[in-house]
Design an enzyme around this catalytic site. Structure first.
Site, short mmCIF file in Angstrom:
data_model
loop_
_atom_site.label_atom_id
_atom_site.label_comp_id
_atom_site.label_asym_id
_atom_site.label_seq_id
_atom_site.Cartn_x
_atom_site.Cartn_y
_atom_site.Cartn_z
N GLU A 93 33.41 39.83 44.69
CA GLU A 93 33.86 39.79 43.29
C GLU A 93 34.94 40.84 43.06
O GLU A 93 34.94 41.89 43.71
CB GLU A 93 32.63 40.01 42.40
N ASP A 94 35.85 40.53 42.16
CA ASP A 94 36.93 41.49 41.89
C ASP A 94 36.42 42.74 41.19
O ASP A 94 36.74 43.85 41.58
CB ASP A 94 38.07 40.82 41.08
N ASP A 97 31.64 44.62 35.79
CA ASP A 97 31.89 45.22 34.47
C ASP A 97 30.55 45.30 33.73
O ASP A 97 29.75 46.18 34.01
CB ASP A 97 32.95 44.36 33.77
N PHE A 146 41.06 48.49 30.92
CA PHE A 146 41.27 47.11 31.34
C PHE A 146 42.40 47.07 32.35
O PHE A 146 43.51 47.51 32.07
CB PHE A 146 41.58 46.21 30.15
N ARG A 159 47.90 38.26 37.99
CA ARG A 159 47.07 38.23 39.21
C ARG A 159 47.89 38.57 40.45
O ARG A 159 47.35 39.04 41.45
CB ARG A 159 46.45 36.84 39.41
P1 IMP Z 1 31.09 41.05 33.77
O1 IMP Z 1 30.31 39.78 33.66
O2 IMP Z 1 31.26 41.72 32.43
O3 IMP Z 1 30.60 42.01 34.82
O4 IMP Z 1 32.57 40.64 34.06
C1 IMP Z 1 33.05 40.31 35.25
C2 IMP Z 1 34.34 39.54 35.03
O5 IMP Z 1 35.05 40.00 33.88
C3 IMP Z 1 35.25 39.79 36.20
O6 IMP Z 1 35.05 38.83 37.19
C4 IMP Z 1 36.61 39.69 35.56
O7 IMP Z 1 37.04 38.36 35.56
C5 IMP Z 1 36.42 40.14 34.14
N1 IMP Z 1 36.84 41.54 33.92
C6 IMP Z 1 36.07 42.59 33.60
N2 IMP Z 1 36.79 43.72 33.48
C7 IMP Z 1 38.06 43.37 33.75
C8 IMP Z 1 39.30 44.11 33.82
O8 IMP Z 1 39.39 45.33 33.61
N3 IMP Z 1 40.39 43.38 34.14
C9 IMP Z 1 40.37 42.04 34.38
N4 IMP Z 1 39.24 41.33 34.35
C10 IMP Z 1 38.10 41.98 34.03
MG MG Z 2 38.84 37.05 34.84
#
Ligand code: IMP
Ligand code: MG
Length: 173
Positions: A93-94, A97, A146, A159
């Site tokens: 995963e990238d 968060d 962000f 991207r």
């Molecule tokens: P989570 O479910 O809140 O952990 O979010 C994960 C997803 O939110 C990631 O796969 C990203 O697509 C997006 N995301 C969360 N923070 C960022 C950020 O700082 N930049 C870009 N995408 C983010």
């Molecule tokens: Mg995203």
């Protein structure tokens, strides 16, 4: 935009993660599962740093919320096609968060009864966590900013930036 992580720092971290995975699974095979679309670039670089028998698959989710934040409801829009039973699965995963996306995906993939299940996240924002999930392999812990680039988007843009940059403030949309 201001660079948070330069392409060379990213490459070094990805190399370190690949080495660790190669050591941890020495003599075994792994299935890398990339979360579309953000993890594409990370997976392609990480895979080349893993000296094991490795295969790929991809999974995609949609999470409702704003452009910058997951609201809580995560929906599967593309499942894996590889049989995962008794495989060493590494979810790639990238960014981790709130943790809502990975909590959903972990539960989903564990239903396939893999032999082992690990998470590799290039970035981790621990201060934002809502759901209790941690990655086994982390590239960088970053503050609550962000970021875009190296696969990460804002409304699908940026991207393709080779470095990870802090998105200029436009307020929380
Ligand atoms: P989570 O479910 O809140 O952990 O979010 C994960 C997803 O939110 C990631 O796969 C990203 O697509 C997006 N995301 C969360 N923070 C960022 C950020 O700082 N930049 C870009 N995408 C983010
Ligand atoms: Mg995203």
């Amino acid at each position: 935009m201001q660079i948070l992580l330069h392409r060379q720092e990213i490459a070094d971290a990805v190399q370190r993660m690949g080495k660790q995975i190669s050591q941890d699974f020495a003599g075994q095979s792994v299935v890398l599962i990339g979360v579309l679309k953000g993890a594409c670039l990370f997976l392609s670089d990480l895979a080349r740093q893993i000296e094991l028998n490795a295969t790929f698959d991809f999974i995609a989710v949609r999470s409702y919320g704003t452009k910058k934040q997951t609201a809580g409801e995560v929906q599967l829009i593309k499942d894996v096609t590889t049989p995962l039973r008794d495989q060493n699965v590494i979810l790639v995963e990238d960014i981790l968060d709130t943790g809502l996306t990975l909590t959903f995906l972990r539960r989903h993939l564990q239903q396939h009864h893999p032999k082992s299940f690990k998470i590799a996240a290039l970035l981790d924002k621990p201060s934002r966590r809502v759901a209790p999930v941690e990655a086994d392999y982390v590239g960088f812990q970053i503050p609550d900013q962000f970021v875009v680039g190296y696969g990460l988007d804002h409304a699908e843009r940026f991207r393709n930036l080779p470095d990870i940059c802090v998105l200029e403030e436009g307020g929380q949309e």
